[in-house]
Design an enzyme around this catalytic site. Sequence first.
Site, PDB file in Angstrom:
ATOM      1  N   HIS A 168       9.475 -14.465   4.720  1.00  0.00           N
ATOM      2  CA  HIS A 168       8.238 -14.737   3.969  1.00  0.00           C
ATOM      3  C   HIS A 168       8.128 -16.233   3.647  1.00  0.00           C
ATOM      4  CE1 HIS A 168       7.311 -10.580   3.821  1.00  0.00           C
ATOM      5  NE2 HIS A 168       8.321 -10.240   3.032  1.00  0.00           N
TER       6      HIS A 168
ATOM      7  N   LEU B  48     -13.988 -25.289   3.594  1.00  0.00           N
ATOM      8  CA  LEU B  48     -13.369 -24.077   4.138  1.00  0.00           C
ATOM      9  C   LEU B  48     -13.205 -23.090   2.997  1.00  0.00           C
ATOM     10  CD1 LEU B  48     -11.632 -22.414   6.224  1.00  0.00           C
ATOM     11  CD2 LEU B  48      -9.649 -23.632   5.339  1.00  0.00           C
TER      12      LEU B  48
ATOM     13  N   ASP C 270       1.716 -10.767  10.550  1.00  0.00           N
ATOM     14  CA  ASP C 270       2.804  -9.786  10.619  1.00  0.00           C
ATOM     15  C   ASP C 270       4.056 -10.372  11.281  1.00  0.00           C
ATOM     16  OD1 ASP C 270       4.038  -7.359  10.289  1.00  0.00           O
ATOM     17  OD2 ASP C 270       3.165  -6.470  12.082  1.00  0.00           O
TER      18      ASP C 270
HETATM   19  C1  FPP Z   1       3.809  -8.990   6.906  1.00  0.00           C
HETATM   20  O1  FPP Z   1       5.041  -9.145   7.554  1.00  0.00           O
HETATM   21  C2  FPP Z   1       3.672 -10.027   5.900  1.00  0.00           C
HETATM   22  C3  FPP Z   1       3.414  -9.792   4.589  1.00  0.00           C
HETATM   23  C4  FPP Z   1       3.241  -8.440   4.014  1.00  0.00           C
HETATM   24  C5  FPP Z   1       3.328 -10.901   3.642  1.00  0.00           C
HETATM   25  C6  FPP Z   1       2.586 -12.102   4.108  1.00  0.00           C
HETATM   26  C7  FPP Z   1       3.069 -13.268   3.353  1.00  0.00           C
HETATM   27  C8  FPP Z   1       3.199 -14.528   3.845  1.00  0.00           C
HETATM   28  C9  FPP Z   1       2.716 -14.927   5.164  1.00  0.00           C
HETATM   29  C10 FPP Z   1       3.861 -15.587   3.050  1.00  0.00           C
HETATM   30  C11 FPP Z   1       3.261 -15.804   1.749  1.00  0.00           C
HETATM   31  C12 FPP Z   1       1.822 -16.128   1.831  1.00  0.00           C
HETATM   32  C13 FPP Z   1       1.159 -16.613   0.793  1.00  0.00           C
HETATM   33  C14 FPP Z   1      -0.279 -16.911   0.934  1.00  0.00           C
HETATM   34  C15 FPP Z   1       1.833 -16.911  -0.467  1.00  0.00           C
HETATM   35  P1  FPP Z   1       6.158  -8.033   7.365  1.00  0.00           P
HETATM   36  O2  FPP Z   1       6.983  -8.404   6.201  1.00  0.00           O
HETATM   37  O3  FPP Z   1       5.518  -6.690   7.319  1.00  0.00           O
HETATM   38  O4  FPP Z   1       6.975  -8.218   8.691  1.00  0.00           O
HETATM   39  P2  FPP Z   1       7.740  -7.097   9.526  1.00  0.00           P
HETATM   40  O5  FPP Z   1       6.699  -6.299  10.234  1.00  0.00           O
HETATM   41  O6  FPP Z   1       8.567  -7.910  10.452  1.00  0.00           O
HETATM   42  O7  FPP Z   1       8.555  -6.287   8.557  1.00  0.00           O
END
Ligand code: FPP
Length: 224
Positions: free
Chosen positions: A29, A122, A12
Amino acid sequence: MNPLKHVAIIMDGNGRWGIKHKNSRNAGHKAGLKTVEKIIKETIKNRIKFLTLYAFSTENWKRPKKEINFLFNLLENFLKSRINEFHKENIKLKIIGVKNFSKKLNKILISSEKKTLKNDKLQINLALNYGSKFELLNAFKYLNKNKKRINENNLKKYLQTKNIPDPDLLIRTGNTHRLSNFLLWQLAYSEIFFEKKLWPDFNEKDYNKIIKKFSNIKRNFGKV
Ligand code: FPP
């Protein structure tokens, strides 16, 4: 020292990181993906067998279409460019969640799983369009429809995490203290660490610190 077989992570904080540094959630992201790479490497170094990453929840469909498309493009390019190396490194990729994306992405996900199916260094479980309530309801409905006994053993067989040991450790970055519909059944006895840092800022040192703390916890599993 506690054995550590399975780490699950709620990654997150990408959006907040992106806004803070580049005025764009998507930039967060992109940066988050670099952390994914670092953490995979460190997981291997620590000889951990399972790593489950929450990449897209059933609730994440409520995000702006532009952000959703960006995330899926990122994932598509990531798999296209890295799956052969993962295979060489003996990494197995498994998707948990419902694969109802574009035809193209579904195909890439299925072929990546197929290619790496027999690998055993893994196992990375990528939670995509994953929701724990949906997963549980589905399993209960299946048992009911097929007149099977509702018990722990039977239920486990119909979860997406069939044959995967429950996480020993859950890490959630981004200074938010909730489970967000992630592995509600499987996390029943996991040790939970909430990390203040946003996912793109999380690094190997932070990860190893948590692993060290985890290894010193007395895990009772209800006993004394
Ligand atoms: C949550 O942070 C993150 C996500 C919903 C997406 C996770 C994606 C990645 C780590 C990058 C891509 C990964 C792969 C495997 C391709 P948020 O966007 O909810 O953050 P916020 O709480 O600050 O809004």
